[in-house]
Scaffold this active site. Structure first.
Site, PDB file in Angstrom:
ATOM      1  N   HIS A  70     -11.275  59.872 113.417  1.00 13.32           N
ATOM      2  CA  HIS A  70     -11.479  58.417 113.495  1.00 13.32           C
ATOM      3  C   HIS A  70     -11.073  57.886 114.871  1.00 13.32           C
ATOM      4  CE1 HIS A  70     -12.706  57.565 109.416  1.00 13.32           C
ATOM      5  NE2 HIS A  70     -11.650  58.193 108.914  1.00 13.32           N
TER       6      HIS A  70
ATOM      7  N   HIS B 180      -9.193  64.755 109.882  1.00 13.18           N
ATOM      8  CA  HIS B 180      -9.951  63.605 109.378  1.00 13.18           C
ATOM      9  C   HIS B 180      -9.531  62.332 110.116  1.00 13.18           C
ATOM     10  CE1 HIS B 180     -11.676  61.117 105.941  1.00 13.18           C
ATOM     11  NE2 HIS B 180     -10.956  60.239 106.611  1.00 13.18           N
ATOM     12  N   GLU B 181      -8.213  62.109 110.203  1.00 10.54           N
ATOM     13  CA  GLU B 181      -7.714  60.881 110.840  1.00 10.54           C
ATOM     14  C   GLU B 181      -7.874  60.917 112.352  1.00 10.54           C
ATOM     15  OE1 GLU B 181      -7.381  58.438 108.951  1.00 10.54           O
ATOM     16  OE2 GLU B 181      -7.275  59.566 107.096  1.00 10.54           O
TER      17      GLU B 181
END
Length: 182
Positions: A86, A82-83
């Site tokens: 980004h 998820h990170e």
């Protein structure tokens, strides 16, 4: 790259696992996009309610050690991609896209084969200083920083009922008084 500041061997092993997963996520993205990305620095500096955060301009990933310890496998398989997604989106598109917009969602689905979830199911760490506020529909728990801002005049509005939040009580003092009574 990884900030290794703790000499505890158990933490060192967790950091190595985290670093390895971050590297794997970058490798998957590089293979998918046929592009070399700049790897991020990562650490266990994230506190509070977030499992992780991507600091885009610093190219830094911060992860919550409290949440990692609850289920390391789930954390590594969901929070880390998820990170990293980004960071990948930022390195491709810059700041012209929304944080959880269609570009980020596409990276989650196509690169990592994950559902683009914005929330986690990990338990939250106990709050050290919390303050109770209320609106017309429910109660809200504020952090020390948010409470301090409210006391200085910042008005907070409930997203559901749109009424102003008003201070009720300091939860830390209530807990301390209760535990001292025993």
């Amino acid at each position: 790259m990884f900030d290794c500041m703790n000499t505890n061997t158990s933490i060192d092993l967790e950091i190595l696992e985290l670093q390895h997963q971050v590297e794997l996520c970058f490798e998957l993205a590089e293979t998918f996009f046929n592009h070399k990305f700049q790897p991020s620095h990562c650490n266990f500096k994230q506190k509070g309610r977030a499992a992780g955060t991507a600091h885009l301009q610093k190219n830094e990933l911060r992860f919550n050690h409290f949440m990692y310890q609850q289920d390391p496998v789930e954390f590594l398989n969901t929070v880390v991609p998820h990170e990293v997604a980004h960071i990948i989106v930022y390195q491709i598109y810059g700041t012209s896209v929304r944080p959880h917009g269609k570009e980020w969602q596409a990276v989650m689905k196509k690169v990592y084969q994950l559902s683009p979830n914005r929330t986690h199911t990990f338990d939250l760490p106990p709050t050290k200083n919390s303050y109770l506020y209320a609106c017309t529909c429910r109660q809200h728990e504020f952090t020390k920083r948010r409470h301090s801002r409210a006391q200085k005049g910042v008005e907070y509005i409930c997203k559901q009922c749109h009424s102003c939040l008003t201070f009720i009580k300091d939860m830390h003092q209530t807990e301390s008084a209760t535990s001292n009574d025993m």
